[in-house]
Scaffold this motif. Structure first.
Motif, PDB file in Angstrom:
ATOM      1  N   ILE A 140       0.843  -1.207   0.000  1.00  0.00           N
ATOM      2  CA  ILE A 140       0.000   0.000   0.000  1.00  0.00           C
ATOM      3  C   ILE A 140       0.873   1.251   0.000  1.00  0.00           C
ATOM      4  N   SER A 141       1.925   1.267   0.810  1.00  0.00           N
ATOM      5  CA  SER A 141       2.824   2.426   0.872  1.00  0.00           C
ATOM      6  C   SER A 141       3.523   2.663  -0.460  1.00  0.00           C
ATOM      7  N   ILE A 142       4.030   1.602  -1.053  1.00  0.00           N
ATOM      8  CA  ILE A 142       4.704   1.725  -2.350  1.00  0.00           C
ATOM      9  C   ILE A 142       3.716   2.219  -3.411  1.00  0.00           C
ATOM     10  N   GLY A 143       2.522   1.693  -3.398  1.00  0.00           N
ATOM     11  CA  GLY A 143       1.499   2.129  -4.346  1.00  0.00           C
ATOM     12  C   GLY A 143       1.133   3.592  -4.159  1.00  0.00           C
ATOM     13  N   PHE A 144       0.992   4.011  -2.907  1.00  0.00           N
ATOM     14  CA  PHE A 144       0.632   5.393  -2.598  1.00  0.00           C
ATOM     15  C   PHE A 144       1.719   6.356  -3.084  1.00  0.00           C
ATOM     16  N   PHE A 145       2.981   6.084  -2.738  1.00  0.00           N
ATOM     17  CA  PHE A 145       4.064   6.970  -3.135  1.00  0.00           C
ATOM     18  C   PHE A 145       4.304   6.930  -4.641  1.00  0.00           C
ATOM     19  N   SER A 146       4.065   5.800  -5.282  1.00  0.00           N
ATOM     20  CA  SER A 146       4.163   5.723  -6.744  1.00  0.00           C
ATOM     21  C   SER A 146       3.089   6.594  -7.386  1.00  0.00           C
ATOM     22  N   PHE A 147       1.894   6.559  -6.847  1.00  0.00           N
ATOM     23  CA  PHE A 147       0.797   7.393  -7.349  1.00  0.00           C
ATOM     24  C   PHE A 147       1.152   8.873  -7.218  1.00  0.00           C
ATOM     25  N   ILE A 148       1.696   9.258  -6.067  1.00  0.00           N
ATOM     26  CA  ILE A 148       2.075  10.658  -5.837  1.00  0.00           C
ATOM     27  C   ILE A 148       3.173  11.075  -6.820  1.00  0.00           C
ATOM     28  N   LYS A 149       4.172  10.223  -7.022  1.00  0.00           N
ATOM     29  CA  LYS A 149       5.261  10.555  -7.951  1.00  0.00           C
ATOM     30  C   LYS A 149       4.766  10.671  -9.392  1.00  0.00           C
ATOM     31  N   LEU A 150       3.791   9.841  -9.769  1.00  0.00           N
ATOM     32  CA  LEU A 150       3.256   9.883 -11.132  1.00  0.00           C
ATOM     33  C   LEU A 150       2.241  11.009 -11.337  1.00  0.00           C
ATOM     34  N   ASN A 151       1.692  11.544 -10.263  1.00  0.00           N
ATOM     35  CA  ASN A 151       0.712  12.627 -10.308  1.00  0.00           C
ATOM     36  C   ASN A 151       1.161  13.756  -9.394  1.00  0.00           C
ATOM     37  N   PRO A 152       2.215  14.489  -9.781  1.00  0.00           N
ATOM     38  CA  PRO A 152       2.732  15.537  -8.900  1.00  0.00           C
ATOM     39  C   PRO A 152       1.684  16.619  -8.641  1.00  0.00           C
ATOM     40  N   PRO A 153       1.677  17.181  -7.443  1.00  0.00           N
ATOM     41  CA  PRO A 153       0.620  18.098  -7.055  1.00  0.00           C
ATOM     42  C   PRO A 153       0.752  19.529  -7.577  1.00  0.00           C
TER      43      PRO A 153
END
Length: 162
Positions: free
Chosen positions: A15-28
């Motif tokens: 879950i943590s890896i998925g969450f941080f991967s999502f954030i890196k792929l969708n920068p705010p």
């Protein structure tokens, strides 16, 4: 009991890896309208945060990773807008011009959503808008923004059209 603990740790890791991967792929940090002086040595870029936590800008570079002469953030609202300044002399208070290090970009301040509010007539003076103002001795072709979000470092490159 050991199996449950191992499975729990694995689930949390995935879950943590998925969450941080999502954030890196969708920068705010997102940018919107770009205004410039005629010689493109002074620009203002509408920026905002489409994420759910604050964004902190660490640094701004122009062209080939060079430090600009001066850089500030304008704190405004969609109804007031921004000013393109060739110096930061007297407009600081009127246009909310402040040091980058003193500003945290709040969540839900995406320039495109603010433009929709203006077009719908629902924008207010309480809506936060951020404009990155840069003054350089030469024409600005690219802006590189280094920032932090959720403890992660990001870099946003914004080309300035000729």
């Amino acid at each position: 009991m050991k199996k449950i603990a191992i499975i729990s740790v694995l689930i949390i890791a995935v879950i943590s890896i998925g969450f941080f991967s999502f954030i890196k792929l969708n920068p705010p940090l997102v940018s919107g309208t770009i205004g410039s002086s005629e010689d493109k040595q002074s620009i203002v870029i509408s920026i905002g945060n489409k994420g759910f936590m604050n964004v902190k800008i660490n640094g701004v570079l122009v062209n080939n990773n060079k430090e600009p002469l001066d850089k500030k953030i304008q704190l405004s609202n969609p109804l007031k807008g921004f000013i393109v300044a060739d110096n930061f002399g007297g407009e600081e208070k009127e246009y909310g011009i402040t040091n980058i290090k003193d500003v945290i970009i709040e969540p839900n301040t995406d320039p495109s959503s603010q433009l929709k509010k203006v077009n719908n007539g629902t924008a207010t003076e309480n809506d936060e808008s951020y404009g990155l103002s840069i003054i350089n001795g030469k024409e600005i072709n690219e802006v590189i923004i280094n920032y932090r979000y959720l403890g992660l470092s990001f870099e946003k490159n914004i080309p300035i059209q000729q």
